[in-house]
Design a protein around this motif. Structure first.
Motif, PDB file in Angstrom:
ATOM      1  N   PHE A  23       0.872  -1.169   0.000  1.00 44.24           N
ATOM      2  CA  PHE A  23       0.000   0.000   0.000  1.00 44.24           C
ATOM      3  C   PHE A  23       0.910   1.220   0.000  1.00 44.24           C
ATOM      4  CE2 PHE A  23      -2.422  -3.422   1.978  1.00 44.24           C
ATOM      5  CZ  PHE A  23      -3.565  -3.406   1.201  1.00 44.24           C
ATOM      6  N   LEU A  24       0.870   2.005  -1.063  1.00 43.78           N
ATOM      7  CA  LEU A  24       1.852   3.060  -1.272  1.00 43.78           C
ATOM      8  C   LEU A  24       1.394   4.444  -0.825  1.00 43.78           C
ATOM      9  CD1 LEU A  24       2.957   1.812  -4.767  1.00 43.78           C
ATOM     10  CD2 LEU A  24       4.071   1.380  -2.564  1.00 43.78           C
ATOM     11  N   ARG A  25       0.100   4.696  -0.864  1.00 44.39           N
ATOM     12  CA  ARG A  25      -0.413   5.984  -0.396  1.00 44.39           C
ATOM     13  C   ARG A  25      -1.858   5.804   0.054  1.00 44.39           C
ATOM     14  NH1 ARG A  25       1.112  10.022  -3.541  1.00 44.39           N
ATOM     15  NH2 ARG A  25       2.488   8.827  -4.847  1.00 44.39           N
ATOM     16  N   PRO A  26      -2.296   6.628   0.980  1.00 40.77           N
ATOM     17  CA  PRO A  26      -3.670   6.487   1.483  1.00 40.77           C
ATOM     18  C   PRO A  26      -4.697   6.947   0.451  1.00 40.77           C
ATOM     19  CG  PRO A  26      -2.638   8.412   2.451  1.00 40.77           C
ATOM     20  CD  PRO A  26      -1.584   7.704   1.656  1.00 40.77           C
ATOM     21  N   VAL A  27      -5.874   6.339   0.520  1.00 43.68           N
ATOM     22  CA  VAL A  27      -6.997   6.735  -0.327  1.00 43.68           C
ATOM     23  C   VAL A  27      -8.180   6.976   0.583  1.00 43.68           C
ATOM     24  CG1 VAL A  27      -8.570   6.049  -2.162  1.00 43.68           C
ATOM     25  CG2 VAL A  27      -6.169   5.360  -2.259  1.00 43.68           C
ATOM     26  N   VAL A  28      -8.660   8.209   0.601  1.00 47.37           N
ATOM     27  CA  VAL A  28      -9.827   8.543   1.415  1.00 47.37           C
ATOM     28  C   VAL A  28     -11.082   8.439   0.561  1.00 47.37           C
ATOM     29  CG1 VAL A  28     -10.942  10.340   2.790  1.00 47.37           C
ATOM     30  CG2 VAL A  28      -8.465  10.035   2.910  1.00 47.37           C
ATOM     31  N   GLU A  29     -11.047   9.087  -0.586  1.00 40.21           N
ATOM     32  CA  GLU A  29     -12.194   9.027  -1.499  1.00 40.21           C
ATOM     33  C   GLU A  29     -11.680   9.250  -2.910  1.00 40.21           C
ATOM     34  OE1 GLU A  29     -16.273  11.477  -2.387  1.00 40.21           O
ATOM     35  OE2 GLU A  29     -15.553  11.365  -0.341  1.00 40.21           O
ATOM     36  N   ALA A  30     -11.805   8.238  -3.750  1.00 36.37           N
ATOM     37  CA  ALA A  30     -11.340   8.340  -5.134  1.00 36.37           C
ATOM     38  C   ALA A  30     -11.889   7.165  -5.928  1.00 36.37           C
ATOM     39  CB  ALA A  30      -9.810   8.329  -5.195  1.00 36.37           C
ATOM     40  N   ASP A  31     -11.990   7.361  -7.220  1.00 38.12           N
ATOM     41  CA  ASP A  31     -12.265   6.246  -8.116  1.00 38.12           C
ATOM     42  C   ASP A  31     -10.943   5.541  -8.351  1.00 38.12           C
ATOM     43  OD1 ASP A  31     -14.991   6.776  -8.434  1.00 38.12           O
ATOM     44  OD2 ASP A  31     -14.594   8.220 -10.031  1.00 38.12           O
ATOM     45  N   ARG A  44       2.347 -25.785 -13.630  1.00 39.36           N
ATOM     46  CA  ARG A  44       1.875 -25.962 -12.247  1.00 39.36           C
ATOM     47  C   ARG A  44       1.716 -24.664 -11.468  1.00 39.36           C
ATOM     48  NH1 ARG A  44       5.751 -30.877 -11.712  1.00 39.36           N
ATOM     49  NH2 ARG A  44       4.368 -32.542 -12.378  1.00 39.36           N
ATOM     50  N   THR A  45       2.372 -23.595 -11.912  1.00 42.61           N
ATOM     51  CA  THR A  45       2.281 -22.318 -11.201  1.00 42.61           C
ATOM     52  C   THR A  45       2.089 -21.173 -12.185  1.00 42.61           C
ATOM     53  OG1 THR A  45       4.669 -21.915 -11.230  1.00 42.61           O
ATOM     54  CG2 THR A  45       3.771 -23.096  -9.307  1.00 42.61           C
ATOM     55  N   ALA A  46       1.574 -20.072 -11.656  1.00 43.55           N
ATOM     56  CA  ALA A  46       1.425 -18.839 -12.428  1.00 43.55           C
ATOM     57  C   ALA A  46       1.773 -17.670 -11.511  1.00 43.55           C
ATOM     58  CB  ALA A  46       0.009 -18.703 -12.962  1.00 43.55           C
ATOM     59  N   PHE A  47       2.253 -16.592 -12.104  1.00 43.84           N
ATOM     60  CA  PHE A  47       2.613 -15.406 -11.346  1.00 43.84           C
ATOM     61  C   PHE A  47       1.939 -14.204 -12.001  1.00 43.84           C
ATOM     62  CE2 PHE A  47       5.412 -11.781 -10.415  1.00 43.84           C
ATOM     63  CZ  PHE A  47       5.409 -11.835  -9.035  1.00 43.84           C
ATOM     64  N   ALA A  48       1.227 -13.417 -11.203  1.00 46.31           N
ATOM     65  CA  ALA A  48       0.508 -12.251 -11.720  1.00 46.31           C
ATOM     66  C   ALA A  48       0.818 -11.024 -10.873  1.00 46.31           C
ATOM     67  CB  ALA A  48      -0.994 -12.516 -11.713  1.00 46.31           C
ATOM     68  N   GLU A  49       0.646  -9.856 -11.480  1.00 48.14           N
ATOM     69  CA  GLU A  49       0.830  -8.588 -10.783  1.00 48.14           C
ATOM     70  C   GLU A  49      -0.381  -7.702 -11.027  1.00 48.14           C
ATOM     71  OE1 GLU A  49       5.637  -7.934 -10.860  1.00 48.14           O
ATOM     72  OE2 GLU A  49       4.449  -7.000 -12.436  1.00 48.14           O
ATOM     73  N   CYS A  50      -0.585  -6.758 -10.120  1.00 51.14           N
ATOM     74  CA  CYS A  50      -1.686  -5.815 -10.254  1.00 51.14           C
ATOM     75  C   CYS A  50      -1.241  -4.455  -9.715  1.00 51.14           C
ATOM     76  CB  CYS A  50      -2.906  -6.301  -9.478  1.00 51.14           C
ATOM     77  SG  CYS A  50      -4.307  -5.168  -9.568  1.00 51.14           S
ATOM     78  N   GLU A  51      -1.612  -3.399 -10.430  1.00 49.28           N
ATOM     79  CA  GLU A  51      -1.389  -2.040  -9.951  1.00 49.28           C
ATOM     80  C   GLU A  51      -2.739  -1.370  -9.766  1.00 49.28           C
ATOM     81  OE1 GLU A  51       1.186  -0.092 -12.758  1.00 49.28           O
ATOM     82  OE2 GLU A  51       2.969  -0.912 -11.789  1.00 49.28           O
ATOM     83  N   VAL A  52      -2.876  -0.618  -8.682  1.00 45.54           N
ATOM     84  CA  VAL A  52      -4.092   0.136  -8.407  1.00 45.54           C
ATOM     85  C   VAL A  52      -3.750   1.611  -8.509  1.00 45.54           C
ATOM     86  CG1 VAL A  52      -5.949   0.594  -6.770  1.00 45.54           C
ATOM     87  CG2 VAL A  52      -4.934  -1.694  -6.895  1.00 45.54           C
ATOM     88  N   ILE A  53      -4.485   2.323  -9.361  1.00 43.60           N
ATOM     89  CA  ILE A  53      -4.220   3.722  -9.658  1.00 43.60           C
ATOM     90  C   ILE A  53      -5.458   4.540  -9.299  1.00 43.60           C
ATOM     91  CG2 ILE A  53      -3.662   5.329 -11.532  1.00 43.60           C
ATOM     92  CD1 ILE A  53      -2.420   2.810 -12.940  1.00 43.60           C
ATOM     93  N   ASP A  54      -5.232   5.717  -8.698  1.00 41.78           N
ATOM     94  CA  ASP A  54      -6.378   6.562  -8.339  1.00 41.78           C
ATOM     95  C   ASP A  54      -6.787   7.435  -9.526  1.00 41.78           C
ATOM     96  OD1 ASP A  54      -4.626   8.734  -8.410  1.00 41.78           O
ATOM     97  OD2 ASP A  54      -4.657   9.075  -6.248  1.00 41.78           O
ATOM     98  N   ASP A  55      -7.833   8.264  -9.330  1.00 42.05           N
ATOM     99  CA  ASP A  55      -8.367   9.063 -10.429  1.00 42.05           C
ATOM    100  C   ASP A  55      -7.451  10.215 -10.842  1.00 42.05           C
ATOM    101  OD1 ASP A  55      -8.860  10.445  -8.090  1.00 42.05           O
ATOM    102  OD2 ASP A  55     -11.027  10.488  -8.337  1.00 42.05           O
ATOM    103  N   GLU A  56      -6.359  10.428 -10.117  1.00 41.34           N
ATOM    104  CA  GLU A  56      -5.359  11.420 -10.514  1.00 41.34           C
ATOM    105  C   GLU A  56      -4.168  10.763 -11.222  1.00 41.34           C
ATOM    106  OE1 GLU A  56      -4.242  13.834  -7.188  1.00 41.34           O
ATOM    107  OE2 GLU A  56      -6.306  14.394  -6.762  1.00 41.34           O
ATOM    108  N   LEU A  58      -2.220   8.406  -9.885  1.00 39.85           N
ATOM    109  CA  LEU A  58      -1.173   8.049  -8.929  1.00 39.85           C
ATOM    110  C   LEU A  58      -1.292   6.579  -8.524  1.00 39.85           C
ATOM    111  CD1 LEU A  58      -1.338  11.200  -6.637  1.00 39.85           C
ATOM    112  CD2 LEU A  58       0.346  10.696  -8.415  1.00 39.85           C
ATOM    113  N   LEU A  59      -0.154   5.913  -8.438  1.00 37.62           N
ATOM    114  CA  LEU A  59      -0.108   4.522  -8.002  1.00 37.62           C
ATOM    115  C   LEU A  59      -0.344   4.470  -6.499  1.00 37.62           C
ATOM    116  CD1 LEU A  59       0.532   1.576  -8.864  1.00 37.62           C
ATOM    117  CD2 LEU A  59       2.919   2.065  -8.286  1.00 37.62           C
ATOM    118  N   VAL A  60      -1.396   3.778  -6.071  1.00 40.32           N
ATOM    119  CA  VAL A  60      -1.727   3.709  -4.642  1.00 40.32           C
ATOM    120  C   VAL A  60      -1.423   2.347  -4.036  1.00 40.32           C
ATOM    121  CG1 VAL A  60      -3.442   5.548  -4.795  1.00 40.32           C
ATOM    122  CG2 VAL A  60      -4.174   3.186  -5.033  1.00 40.32           C
TER     123      VAL A  60
END
Length: 72
Positions: A23-31, A44-56, A58-60
């Protein structure tokens, strides 16, 4: 998980073996937008990644997951 699930045959299943989230930065209210991608898929295995970005644009948060694959 959806990135991994999208590669499975109808008779295959998966379970999460490891999940790591930064968790890189707080989110109070954002899409938020989550973008997942499959990094590697073996038999037998898989590896995945995910990034969550706010409405500005910014990587959160960033996550990675190792999944175990199994034929039902």
């Amino acid at each position: 998980g959806i990135a991994v699930a999208s590669t499975l045959a109808e008779d295959q299943r998966f379970t999460t073996a490891q999940l790591h989230i930064n968790f890189l930065r707080p989110v109070v209210e954002a899409d938020l937008t989550a973008v997942g991608r499959l990094v590697h898929r073996g038999r037998r295995t898989a590896f995945a990644e995910c990034e969550v970005i706010d409405d500005e644009g910014l990587l959160v948060a960033k996550a990675s997951s190792t999944c175990l694959l199994k034929t039902a």
